[in-house]
Design a protein around this motif. Structure first.
Motif, PDB file in Angstrom:
ATOM      1  N   ALA A  62      40.251  43.799  39.232  1.00  0.00           N
ATOM      2  CA  ALA A  62      41.614  43.030  40.079  1.00  0.00           C
ATOM      3  C   ALA A  62      42.551  42.195  39.299  1.00  0.00           C
ATOM      4  CB  ALA A  62      40.618  42.211  41.036  1.00  0.00           C
ATOM      5  N   ASN A  63      42.203  41.644  38.366  1.00  0.00           N
ATOM      6  CA  ASN A  63      42.825  40.637  37.613  1.00  0.00           C
ATOM      7  C   ASN A  63      43.580  41.158  36.227  1.00  0.00           C
ATOM      8  OD1 ASN A  63      40.830  40.593  35.854  1.00  0.00           O
ATOM      9  ND2 ASN A  63      40.263  38.457  36.423  1.00  0.00           N
TER      10      ASN A  63
ATOM     11  N   GLN B  58      43.021  48.040  33.312  1.00  0.00           N
ATOM     12  CA  GLN B  58      44.043  48.374  34.268  1.00  0.00           C
ATOM     13  C   GLN B  58      43.913  47.690  35.641  1.00  0.00           C
ATOM     14  OE1 GLN B  58      46.750  50.530  33.174  1.00  0.00           O
ATOM     15  NE2 GLN B  58      45.297  50.133  31.422  1.00  0.00           N
ATOM     16  N   ASP B  59      44.872  47.574  36.515  1.00  0.00           N
ATOM     17  CA  ASP B  59      45.023  47.187  37.759  1.00  0.00           C
ATOM     18  C   ASP B  59      44.040  47.918  38.951  1.00  0.00           C
ATOM     19  OD1 ASP B  59      45.474  45.566  40.122  1.00  0.00           O
ATOM     20  OD2 ASP B  59      47.628  45.748  39.843  1.00  0.00           O
ATOM     21  N   LEU B  60      43.035  47.473  39.346  1.00  0.00           N
ATOM     22  CA  LEU B  60      42.253  48.082  40.364  1.00  0.00           C
ATOM     23  C   LEU B  60      42.961  48.349  41.280  1.00  0.00           C
ATOM     24  CD1 LEU B  60      39.448  49.174  41.040  1.00  0.00           C
ATOM     25  CD2 LEU B  60      38.905  46.791  41.602  1.00  0.00           C
TER      26      LEU B  60
ATOM     27  N   GLU C 118      45.904  40.730  47.451  1.00  0.00           N
ATOM     28  CA  GLU C 118      45.425  39.518  48.306  1.00  0.00           C
ATOM     29  C   GLU C 118      44.744  40.011  49.498  1.00  0.00           C
ATOM     30  OE1 GLU C 118      45.226  36.462  47.101  1.00  0.00           O
ATOM     31  OE2 GLU C 118      45.832  36.944  45.547  1.00  0.00           O
ATOM     32  N   ASP C 119      45.290  41.025  50.113  1.00  0.00           N
ATOM     33  CA  ASP C 119      44.636  41.525  51.106  1.00  0.00           C
ATOM     34  C   ASP C 119      43.178  42.326  50.795  1.00  0.00           C
ATOM     35  OD1 ASP C 119      46.792  40.717  52.619  1.00  0.00           O
ATOM     36  OD2 ASP C 119      47.727  42.691  52.596  1.00  0.00           O
ATOM     37  N   SER C 120      42.762  42.498  49.714  1.00  0.00           N
ATOM     38  CA  SER C 120      41.603  43.261  49.313  1.00  0.00           C
ATOM     39  C   SER C 120      40.236  42.344  49.320  1.00  0.00           C
ATOM     40  CB  SER C 120      41.816  43.894  48.116  1.00  0.00           C
ATOM     41  OG  SER C 120      40.574  44.395  47.285  1.00  0.00           O
ATOM     42  N   ALA C 121      39.131  42.984  49.700  1.00  0.00           N
ATOM     43  CA  ALA C 121      38.083  42.304  49.325  1.00  0.00           C
ATOM     44  C   ALA C 121      37.339  42.502  48.145  1.00  0.00           C
ATOM     45  CB  ALA C 121      37.140  42.862  50.589  1.00  0.00           C
TER      46      ALA C 121
END
Length: 115
Positions: free
Chosen positions: A50-51, A57-59, A67-70
């Motif tokens: 995620a970071n 790579q960007d998940l 930000e809407d992801s869990a």
């Protein structure tokens, strides 16, 4: 997706075989493909988080919007290699290792083949 084969005249050569492109993202005219146009399982090889730290790579390019992801504390490592590689049968073994925070990694294995 177009079926790949080392023997069928109407298919494209499979990546990762002798004399073809390596497994991983395809390169066309010196430009590496991006997530939006991935077309085979080995394009996803690498780490995804995620970071986007530590060379990963960007998940969120694969699963959701920031930000809407869990999935903020997840890391996914993907590997693909030929398990069986004969003219009659070509099977890629795809290994997913998922790490969530401080928990032990979980490994999933899947197979992708042309039949």
């Amino acid at each position: 997706m177009i079926r790949c084969s080392s023997v069928d005249a109407d298919s494209v050569p499979c990546t990762g075989l002798s004399g073809t492109a390596k497994l991983g993202r395809d390169t066309v005219d010196g430009v590496e493909e991006v997530e939006a146009v991935f077309n085979d399982v080995d394009d996803y090889i690498g780490c995804w988080t995620a970071n986007s730290s530590g060379g990963c790579q960007d998940l969120y390019q694969l699963i959701s919007d920031g930000e809407d992801s869990a999935y903020h504390n997840f890391r996914v490592d993907i590997d693909a290699a030929y398990e069986t590689n004969t003219a009659q049968q070509m099977v890629k073994k795809v290994t997913f290792t998922i790490t969530a925070g401080k928990h032990s990694p979980i490994k999933y294995v899947a197979y992708r083949g042309n039949f």
